[in-house]
Design an enzyme around this catalytic site. Structure first.
Site, PDB file in Angstrom:
ATOM      1  N   GLU A 191      53.701 -12.976  70.519  1.00 31.69           N
ATOM      2  CA  GLU A 191      53.036 -11.693  70.686  1.00 31.69           C
ATOM      3  C   GLU A 191      52.272 -11.652  72.005  1.00 31.69           C
ATOM      4  O   GLU A 191      51.732 -12.663  72.462  1.00 31.69           O
ATOM      5  CB  GLU A 191      52.092 -11.434  69.510  1.00 31.69           C
ATOM      6  CG  GLU A 191      52.869 -11.289  68.202  1.00 31.69           C
ATOM      7  CD  GLU A 191      52.025 -10.810  67.037  1.00 31.69           C
ATOM      8  OE1 GLU A 191      52.422  -9.830  66.395  1.00 31.69           O
ATOM      9  OE2 GLU A 191      50.970 -11.419  66.762  1.00 31.69           O
TER      10      GLU A 191
ATOM     11  N   CYS B 249      47.143  -9.963  77.813  1.00 29.17           N
ATOM     12  CA  CYS B 249      46.835 -11.247  77.185  1.00 29.17           C
ATOM     13  C   CYS B 249      48.145 -11.972  76.909  1.00 29.17           C
ATOM     14  O   CYS B 249      48.946 -11.534  76.079  1.00 29.17           O
ATOM     15  CB  CYS B 249      46.052 -10.998  75.890  1.00 29.17           C
ATOM     16  SG  CYS B 249      45.630 -12.505  75.005  1.00 29.17           S
TER      17      CYS B 249
ATOM     18  N   CYS C 295      51.018 -23.216  67.796  1.00 29.79           N
ATOM     19  CA  CYS C 295      50.020 -24.036  68.498  1.00 29.79           C
ATOM     20  C   CYS C 295      49.950 -25.380  67.785  1.00 29.79           C
ATOM     21  O   CYS C 295      49.993 -25.433  66.562  1.00 29.79           O
ATOM     22  CB  CYS C 295      48.648 -23.340  68.451  1.00 29.79           C
ATOM     23  SG  CYS C 295      47.391 -24.159  69.467  1.00 29.79           S
TER      24      CYS C 295
ATOM     25  N   CYS D 109      42.635 -24.858  64.866  1.00 31.15           N
ATOM     26  CA  CYS D 109      41.256 -24.424  64.729  1.00 31.15           C
ATOM     27  C   CYS D 109      41.150 -23.637  63.428  1.00 31.15           C
ATOM     28  O   CYS D 109      42.012 -22.801  63.133  1.00 31.15           O
ATOM     29  CB  CYS D 109      40.844 -23.588  65.935  1.00 31.15           C
ATOM     30  SG  CYS D 109      41.086 -24.480  67.482  1.00 31.15           S
TER      31      CYS D 109
ATOM     32  N   CYS E  86      41.417 -19.666  63.277  1.00 31.26           N
ATOM     33  CA  CYS E  86      42.429 -18.995  64.107  1.00 31.26           C
ATOM     34  C   CYS E  86      43.755 -18.845  63.373  1.00 31.26           C
ATOM     35  O   CYS E  86      44.277 -19.805  62.806  1.00 31.26           O
ATOM     36  CB  CYS E  86      42.633 -19.797  65.395  1.00 31.26           C
ATOM     37  SG  CYS E  86      44.001 -19.191  66.401  1.00 31.26           S
TER      38      CYS E  86
ATOM     39  N   GLY F 120      48.821 -20.174  71.443  1.00 30.78           N
ATOM     40  CA  GLY F 120      49.048 -21.480  72.040  1.00 30.78           C
ATOM     41  C   GLY F 120      47.897 -21.991  72.876  1.00 30.78           C
ATOM     42  O   GLY F 120      46.980 -21.252  73.219  1.00 30.78           O
ATOM     43  N   GLU F 121      47.952 -23.282  73.168  1.00 29.99           N
ATOM     44  CA  GLU F 121      46.950 -23.914  74.042  1.00 29.99           C
ATOM     45  C   GLU F 121      47.587 -24.045  75.429  1.00 29.99           C
ATOM     46  O   GLU F 121      48.469 -24.872  75.631  1.00 29.99           O
ATOM     47  CB  GLU F 121      46.554 -25.278  73.472  1.00 29.99           C
ATOM     48  CG  GLU F 121      45.729 -26.153  74.390  1.00 29.99           C
ATOM     49  CD  GLU F 121      44.575 -25.445  75.099  1.00 29.99           C
ATOM     50  OE1 GLU F 121      43.711 -24.873  74.423  1.00 29.99           O
ATOM     51  OE2 GLU F 121      44.561 -25.443  76.362  1.00 29.99           O
TER      52      GLU F 121
ATOM     53  N   SER G 117      42.009 -19.522  79.036  1.00 28.30           N
ATOM     54  CA  SER G 117      41.121 -20.025  77.993  1.00 28.30           C
ATOM     55  C   SER G 117      41.681 -21.300  77.391  1.00 28.30           C
ATOM     56  O   SER G 117      42.847 -21.354  76.996  1.00 28.30           O
ATOM     57  CB  SER G 117      40.962 -18.962  76.900  1.00 28.30           C
ATOM     58  OG  SER G 117      40.260 -19.509  75.792  1.00 28.30           O
TER      59      SER G 117
ATOM     60  N   SER H 261      36.594 -22.498  74.900  1.00 27.36           N
ATOM     61  CA  SER H 261      36.308 -22.142  73.510  1.00 27.36           C
ATOM     62  C   SER H 261      35.345 -23.165  72.929  1.00 27.36           C
ATOM     63  O   SER H 261      35.767 -24.195  72.420  1.00 27.36           O
ATOM     64  CB  SER H 261      37.609 -22.132  72.700  1.00 27.36           C
ATOM     65  OG  SER H 261      38.462 -21.131  73.183  1.00 27.36           O
ATOM     66  N   LEU H 262      34.075 -22.874  73.008  1.00 29.43           N
ATOM     67  CA  LEU H 262      33.072 -23.844  72.577  1.00 29.43           C
ATOM     68  C   LEU H 262      32.794 -23.741  71.067  1.00 29.43           C
ATOM     69  O   LEU H 262      33.019 -24.672  70.326  1.00 29.43           O
ATOM     70  CB  LEU H 262      31.789 -23.651  73.397  1.00 29.43           C
ATOM     71  CG  LEU H 262      30.740 -24.734  73.230  1.00 29.43           C
ATOM     72  CD1 LEU H 262      31.262 -26.099  73.650  1.00 29.43           C
ATOM     73  CD2 LEU H 262      29.479 -24.393  74.015  1.00 29.43           C
ATOM     74  N   HIS H 263      32.296 -22.616  70.642  1.00 30.31           N
ATOM     75  CA  HIS H 263      32.171 -22.263  69.217  1.00 30.31           C
ATOM     76  C   HIS H 263      31.174 -23.059  68.386  1.00 30.31           C
ATOM     77  O   HIS H 263      30.905 -22.701  67.242  1.00 30.31           O
ATOM     78  CB  HIS H 263      33.522 -22.303  68.498  1.00 30.31           C
ATOM     79  CG  HIS H 263      34.597 -21.486  69.145  1.00 30.31           C
ATOM     80  ND1 HIS H 263      34.374 -20.239  69.659  1.00 30.31           N
ATOM     81  CD2 HIS H 263      35.914 -21.752  69.378  1.00 30.31           C
ATOM     82  CE1 HIS H 263      35.501 -19.760  70.159  1.00 30.31           C
ATOM     83  NE2 HIS H 263      36.444 -20.652  70.017  1.00 30.31           N
TER      84      HIS H 263
ATOM     85  N   ASN I 262      37.280 -12.288  63.945  1.00 29.17           N
ATOM     86  CA  ASN I 262      38.284 -11.320  63.500  1.00 29.17           C
ATOM     87  C   ASN I 262      39.028 -11.887  62.302  1.00 29.17           C
ATOM     88  O   ASN I 262      39.688 -12.912  62.412  1.00 29.17           O
ATOM     89  CB  ASN I 262      39.280 -11.032  64.625  1.00 29.17           C
ATOM     90  CG  ASN I 262      38.616 -10.282  65.775  1.00 29.17           C
ATOM     91  OD1 ASN I 262      37.975  -9.261  65.571  1.00 29.17           O
ATOM     92  ND2 ASN I 262      38.745 -10.814  66.984  1.00 29.17           N
TER      93      ASN I 262
ATOM     94  N   CYS J  61      41.471 -11.052  69.117  1.00 30.35           N
ATOM     95  CA  CYS J  61      41.419 -12.504  69.337  1.00 30.35           C
ATOM     96  C   CYS J  61      41.678 -13.255  68.047  1.00 30.35           C
ATOM     97  O   CYS J  61      41.017 -13.014  67.045  1.00 30.35           O
ATOM     98  CB  CYS J  61      40.032 -12.941  69.797  1.00 30.35           C
ATOM     99  SG  CYS J  61      39.544 -12.241  71.332  1.00 30.35           S
TER     100      CYS J  61
END
Ligand code: SAH
Ligand code: SF4
Length: 380
Positions: free
Chosen positions: A116, A129, A136, A140, A143, A193-194, A225, A247-249, A324, A367
């Protein structure tokens, strides 16, 4: 140590290599070739290097896909090219436009795999994006993409192809002169994906996109990112120089291990050290720290203060992303009050901390909501 680790990551990426960019009739795709590769193809055909320059202009500046309309190229040469090559695009398996204008495509590749891509329009600009992998390898916990297995990496053609297809959709060809006034003005590498686990293909794609004689998007308009693949961050900064988002979180390793399992390999201290030495980071070009706001999990005032302490000395801004939800997710979005208080503390410490307005939630385009059916398809 880092050099060996980098070599290991690059070698592993090769295991998930994309298939060859060849049509069923044997014609090869010119999209995704580097300039040097395109030139080599032309030399092999008995053409002069100049032919590659012309083609580059047609493909990436004009957006032309039909050799017969490349008027600066003689008819017999057009025919010779058309016999051997195509100028590809992904097939559009689905397209949806959100009530807020966000558009999402489901693109299908030659081997049937899908990803996507999202376009997020703003008043006078907009960001595409891009996805870099089908699925991936990381998982996480908040996600949606992370619930899908990694099927493979996308090739350079497939990464550039997402942007070109998005441009097709808005008729933004030929490439507008200068960067002002473009609708598709920015790129965020924040899809599925990373990206730093598919570095070689991504680097090739971004190099094509940044080329001045084609799409010519500057590195300042591209933000990548990462969930924190430390050994690849140095390489990315040195070679591509794009803006970095991390992406700290979470502010403790204990919690981050749970939310972003990659933290077990590259804990917060190492991640922040890589940010401190990221080339090109300055007050004018800050590193974005993404922080997904999960109700009662990571959104307390104490955590906001700890975040500020951790970021000291890094030219940073903080992007607070309200969680989200997606089907089956276990988290809830922070309350508006918690969001506001968190943002205030970060702000008061001198970091800009915009709350990311969710876009395209109604079509699962926000996201962390992207996911395709690849896993199911593969099992079937
Ligand atoms: N894999 C990369 C880039 C893609 S994700 C990375 O992890 O950085 C883009 C951003 O959306 C990341 O910061 C990611 O952590 C965040 N995200 C993932 N799932 C989310 C969700 N459900 N709600 C809000 N943000 C999410
Ligand atoms: Fe992969 Fe990024 Fe999702 Fe984590 S947040 S699972 S790294 S796509």
């Amino acid at each position: 140590m880092t050099e060996a680790e980098r070599a290991r990551i690059l070698a592993k990426a090769a295991l998930f290599a994309p298939p060859a960019m060849v049509e069923a009739d044997g014609r090869r795709d010119l999209v995704g070739l580097s300039r040097a590769e395109l030139e080599a193809e032309m030399l092999a055909l008995g053409e002069k290097p100049f032919r590659a320059k012309q083609l580059w202009h047609w493909i990436y500046h004009q957006g032309e896909r039909d050799f017969a309309r490349m008027t600066s190229i003689a008819r017999p040469t057009q025919a010779k090219l058309a016999e051997r090559f195509v100028i590809g695009r992904p097939a559009i398996a689905a397209e949806q436009t959100s009530e807020d204008g966000t558009r999402k495509w489901l693109f299908a590749w030659r081997d049937g795999q899908k990803v996507e891509t999202v376009f997020i329009p703003e008043e006078d600009r907009g960001a595409v994006c891009l996805s870099t992998q089908v699925g991936c390898t990381l998982s996480c916990s908040f996600c949606h993409t992370g619930t899908q297995k990694l099927v493979r990496n996308l090739g350079a053609a497939e990464i550039v192809g997402q942007f070109m297809a998005a441009r097709d959709s808005y008729g933004e060809w030929p490439t507008p002169k200068g960067e002002e006034g473009r609708l598709l003005s920015n790129i965020v590498v924040m899809g599925m994906g990373e990206p730093l686990y598919n570095y070689e293909n991504l680097a090739k794609a971004l190099t094509i996109i940044m080329d001045h004689e084609g799409i010519g998007l500057s590195r300042r308009r591209i933000t990548l990112s990462t969930s924190g693949v430390v050994p690849m961050m140095d390489k990315c900064g040195a070679e591509l120089g794009v803006n970095l988002a991390v992406s700290l979180h979470a502010v403790t390793d204990e919690l981050r291990n749970e939310l972003v399992p990659l933290n077990r390999k590259y804990p917060i201290a190492e991640l922040l050290a890589a940010c401190r030495r990221y080339p090109g980071a300055s007050n004018a070009r800050r590193i974005t720290f993404e922080y997904v706001m999960l109700r009662g999990v990571n959104d307390s005032e104490a955590e906001a203060r700890e975040l500020v302490r951790l970021l000291r000395g890094i030219p940073a801004k903080v992007n607070l992303i309200p969680f989200n939800p997606w089907p089956g997710s276990a988290y809830r979005t922070s309350t508006p009050e918690a969001l506001r208080r968190f943002a205030e503390i970060v702000n008061a410490a001198g970091y800009s901390s915009p709350i990311r307005r969710p876009r395209g939630r109604d079509i699962l385009a926000a996201c962390g909501q992207l996911k395709t059916e690849s896993e199911r398809a593969r099992r079937a």
